[in-house]
Design a protein around this motif. Structure first.
Motif, PDB file in Angstrom:
ATOM      1  N   GLY A 102       0.798  -1.223   0.000  1.00  0.00           N
ATOM      2  CA  GLY A 102       0.000   0.000   0.000  1.00  0.00           C
ATOM      3  C   GLY A 102       0.825   1.265   0.000  1.00  0.00           C
ATOM      4  O   GLY A 102       0.457   2.262   0.617  1.00  0.00           O
ATOM      5  N   LYS A 103       1.942   1.240  -0.740  1.00  0.00           N
ATOM      6  CA  LYS A 103       2.824   2.414  -0.812  1.00  0.00           C
ATOM      7  C   LYS A 103       2.105   3.630  -1.414  1.00  0.00           C
ATOM      8  O   LYS A 103       2.321   4.769  -0.974  1.00  0.00           O
ATOM      9  CB  LYS A 103       4.069   2.051  -1.629  1.00  0.00           C
ATOM     10  N   TYR A 114      -0.972   4.454  -1.197  1.00  0.00           N
ATOM     11  CA  TYR A 114      -1.844   5.046  -0.171  1.00  0.00           C
ATOM     12  C   TYR A 114      -1.032   5.982   0.729  1.00  0.00           C
ATOM     13  O   TYR A 114      -1.465   7.092   1.068  1.00  0.00           O
ATOM     14  CB  TYR A 114      -2.488   3.935   0.654  1.00  0.00           C
ATOM     15  N   ILE A 115       0.153   5.536   1.121  1.00  0.00           N
ATOM     16  CA  ILE A 115       1.023   6.345   1.979  1.00  0.00           C
ATOM     17  C   ILE A 115       1.458   7.608   1.245  1.00  0.00           C
ATOM     18  O   ILE A 115       1.455   8.702   1.819  1.00  0.00           O
ATOM     19  CB  ILE A 115       2.265   5.540   2.435  1.00  0.00           C
ATOM     20  N   LYS A 127      -1.307  10.137   1.224  1.00  0.00           N
ATOM     21  CA  LYS A 127      -1.461  10.760   2.534  1.00  0.00           C
ATOM     22  C   LYS A 127      -0.382  11.820   2.776  1.00  0.00           C
ATOM     23  O   LYS A 127      -0.655  12.899   3.324  1.00  0.00           O
ATOM     24  CB  LYS A 127      -1.389   9.699   3.639  1.00  0.00           C
ATOM     25  N   VAL A 176       7.325   0.786   3.379  1.00  0.00           N
ATOM     26  CA  VAL A 176       5.973   0.376   3.742  1.00  0.00           C
ATOM     27  C   VAL A 176       5.908  -1.146   3.687  1.00  0.00           C
ATOM     28  O   VAL A 176       6.259  -1.751   2.663  1.00  0.00           O
ATOM     29  CB  VAL A 176       4.930   0.986   2.785  1.00  0.00           C
ATOM     30  N   ALA A 226       3.568  -4.820   5.122  1.00  0.00           N
ATOM     31  CA  ALA A 226       2.271  -5.315   5.567  1.00  0.00           C
ATOM     32  C   ALA A 226       2.347  -6.832   5.692  1.00  0.00           C
ATOM     33  O   ALA A 226       3.225  -7.466   5.091  1.00  0.00           O
ATOM     34  CB  ALA A 226       1.171  -4.915   4.575  1.00  0.00           C
ATOM     35  N   ILE A 237       6.666   1.884   8.042  1.00  0.00           N
ATOM     36  CA  ILE A 237       5.224   2.046   8.244  1.00  0.00           C
ATOM     37  C   ILE A 237       4.571   0.696   8.008  1.00  0.00           C
ATOM     38  O   ILE A 237       4.732   0.097   6.944  1.00  0.00           O
ATOM     39  CB  ILE A 237       4.635   3.101   7.294  1.00  0.00           C
ATOM     40  N   ASN A 261       1.411  -0.986   7.180  1.00  0.00           N
ATOM     41  CA  ASN A 261       0.125  -0.605   6.602  1.00  0.00           C
ATOM     42  C   ASN A 261      -0.835  -1.797   6.624  1.00  0.00           C
ATOM     43  O   ASN A 261      -1.085  -2.437   5.613  1.00  0.00           O
ATOM     44  CB  ASN A 261       0.325  -0.098   5.168  1.00  0.00           C
ATOM     45  N   ASP A 262      -1.357  -2.051   7.829  1.00  0.00           N
ATOM     46  CA  ASP A 262      -2.269  -3.188   7.975  1.00  0.00           C
ATOM     47  C   ASP A 262      -3.700  -2.736   8.276  1.00  0.00           C
ATOM     48  O   ASP A 262      -4.537  -3.522   8.716  1.00  0.00           O
ATOM     49  CB  ASP A 262      -1.781  -4.133   9.068  1.00  0.00           C
ATOM     50  N   THR A 315      -2.405   3.227  10.676  1.00  0.00           N
ATOM     51  CA  THR A 315      -1.546   3.722   9.598  1.00  0.00           C
ATOM     52  C   THR A 315      -1.492   5.245   9.570  1.00  0.00           C
ATOM     53  O   THR A 315      -0.414   5.840   9.437  1.00  0.00           O
ATOM     54  CB  THR A 315      -2.039   3.198   8.235  1.00  0.00           C
ATOM     55  N   ASP A 316      -2.643   5.896   9.684  1.00  0.00           N
ATOM     56  CA  ASP A 316      -2.677   7.361   9.626  1.00  0.00           C
ATOM     57  C   ASP A 316      -1.882   7.984  10.777  1.00  0.00           C
ATOM     58  O   ASP A 316      -1.215   9.009  10.598  1.00  0.00           O
ATOM     59  CB  ASP A 316      -4.118   7.863   9.649  1.00  0.00           C
TER      60      ASP A 316
END
Length: 522
Positions: free
Chosen positions: A349-350, A352-353, A356, A460, A462, A503, A505-506, A510-511
């Protein structure tokens, strides 16, 4: 407990000596910083130092002596190298580590088989040791983790009501703790730099090494063999971020910030609130002023301060050593185009990061975008790709991607040839697009060597089952195919070992992790 404030008169020094004889604690001036002293041969008295400071018990103390010969009963042997240093420097802001004798208890040594000994230059310090009639164990006279005190005011702020007395001897000359060198191994090693520099020591001993922990910090589980080696140390309440760059770059960066202070040199032209620590090129003035400057930031209510980076030679190395620990190793390198290099496992989920971070004000440079861009419409890499993989990989000015992939991924050697052509061209375009604060989003960050262009690297990761589900859904492939892709990539351990931040990301916090990351970095 009432803490007595004493002067440097003979009568007051005698009083302080009696306090130490009776198992009490006295803060006193040295040429480096103020020390918090107890009878080094009285384990119960020494334990009071740890309690007063809130100091971890595995952090060894330095034993202070009044005369050169006083070291003899404290160590197993005064080695030839130790004698050379004693003859050349003592009294000095220099601490020597040697295997300890039976006189030294485990509380003073932090449970180690060695003892750290120094003979201070300051006449009040040596007079106190003589008045105490025993060697004096003394770390800096501050609450553990805060900047070391270089005047009695800050000692009283931290220690009032916790110790028996403070001798007010004015301001300390050097302003940073002593150089610590261990002679317990085959090669002399500097564990903490100070006013006695590597060059000065090598003139006496020949080859001297510098411990990696001086600049990089201790690894997890590593034992502190000297005071000041812990990860975060000398730190004010304000968050410190070191800015690496020349005067012009530093000034431009700091003057573009708001809601922060500058921790800078005296002649830096700064528009935001500032606290100075010495002059550029004058590392002795920097060492003298640093800890007071860190304390002043807290007095002014600073929450964040961007610090000018001192040089990494001479006494400047010692200044940097203290500053990097005050900053918990948080550095923005303006000589590098990217503040963050973002990478990670497929399916973690890179993207997504990255999204953000973009919403938090970071400029995102997507390496995948430029990878596609340089292979469109007869780009500059076509001739090299055709030389390696055949002219037929391009037709009518367009790249035949599947044909190139079939040939480039046929073997590790072919893949390496592809990367050698593509990576420099991609990175060139990424660098041209960089605009501070910039994040380089690059799946092959480490493979391309682009991590060297980044101040910090973030990976990142997971759980594997979650990654498999994401890859299958994203690419419309089977679980077996998704597993093959995962197995072809770096392991989770690789990213943990080679990245500055991780990070996970599970889908849980995460935020919060992203917010913490951005706050730490800028």
């Amino acid at each position: 407990m009432e803490t007595k404030i004493l002067k440097t008169t003979s009568a007051d020094i005698k009083t302080a000596g009696e306090i130490i004889k009776n198992g009490g604690l006295v803060a006193f001036p040295t040429e480096t910083v103020y020390g918090l002293g107890a009878n080094a041969l009285n384990e119960q008295a020494v334990s009071k130092i740890y309690a007063a400071k809130g100091r971890p018990s595995d952090n060894p103390l330095i034993v202070h002596i009044a005369e050169k010969e006083d070291i003899i009963p404290l160590v197993k042997e005064v080695t030839p190298n130790a004698q050379k240093l004693i003859d050349a420097f003592f009294p000095a802001p220099l601490t020597i580590i040697l295997p300890k004798s039976g006189k030294i208890g485990k509380t003073v040594s932090g449970g180690l088989s060695t003892v750290a000994v120094r003979m201070p230059q300051h006449p009040v310090a040596r007079a106190l040791i003589k008045a105490a009639g025993a060697p004096v164990a003394a770390p800096s006279a501050n609450t553990s983790g805060l900047p070391s005190p270089t005047n009695a005011k800050y000692v009283i702020e931290d220690m009032n009501g916790k110790i028996d007395a403070v001798i007010d001897g004015g301001s300390c000359e050097f302003g940073i703790e002593s150089t610590v060198i261990t002679l317990a191994g085959e090669t002399p090693v500097i564990l903490r730099p100070g006013a006695v520099t590597k060059d000065m020591l090598e003139e006496v001993l020949g080859k001297v090494e510098i411990s990696k922990a001086v600049l990089e910090g201790m690894k997890n589980g590593e034992t502190a063999t000297s005071p000041g080696m812990k990860y975060k140390h000398y730190s004010p309440k304000a968050k410190i971020i070191i800015i690496n760059g020349n005067k012009e770059k530093y000034e431009k960066f700091v003057n573009s910030r708001s809601n922060a202070f500058a921790l800078c040199f005296e002649d830096d032209k700064i528009n935001i609130p500032k606290v100075t620590f010495g002059k550029e090129g004058d590392d002795l003035s920097q060492s003298h002023s640093l800890f007071n400057a860190l304390r002043k930031l807290d007095e002014l209510g600073a929450e964040k301060a961007y610090a000018r980076n001192p040089k990494l030679s001479g006494v400047g190395l010692a200044v940097y050593n203290r500053l990097i620990r005050a900053a918990a190793f948080n550095v923005i390198d303006l000589d590098k185009p990217f503040v963050i290099g973002l990478t990670g496992q497929s399916g973690a989920g890179k993207s997504y990061i990255a999204d953000k971070l973009k919403r938090q004000g970071f400029n995102i440079v997507d390496a995948d975008y430029y990878s596609k861009k340089i292979t469109e419409n007869n780009s500059c890499v076509f001739p090299e790709l055709q030389r390696e993989f055949g002219k037929d990989i391009a037709k009518d000015g367009k790249l035949q991607r599947q044909l190139l992939a079939d040939r480039a991924f046929a073997s590790p050697e072919s893949t390496a040839k592809l990367n050698k052509i593509m990576h420099p061209a991609i990175l060139k375009l990424c660098i041209e697009a960089a605009e501070f604060p910039c994040v380089l989003d690059a799946p092959q960050l480490f493979e391309s060597g682009a991590n060297g262009l980044c101040s910090k690297t973030v990976a990142v990761i997971a759980p594997e089952e979650l990654r498999l589900k994401r890859i299958m859904k994203r690419d419309g492939i089977t679980k077996e195919q998704a597993k093959q892709r995962i197995n072809a990539q770096h392991s989770e351990e690789f990213f943990k070992e080679n990245s500055d931040f991780i990070i996970i990301n599970d889908g849980r916090d995460t935020d919060i992790q992203i917010k913490t990351l951005s706050e730490k970095i800028v």
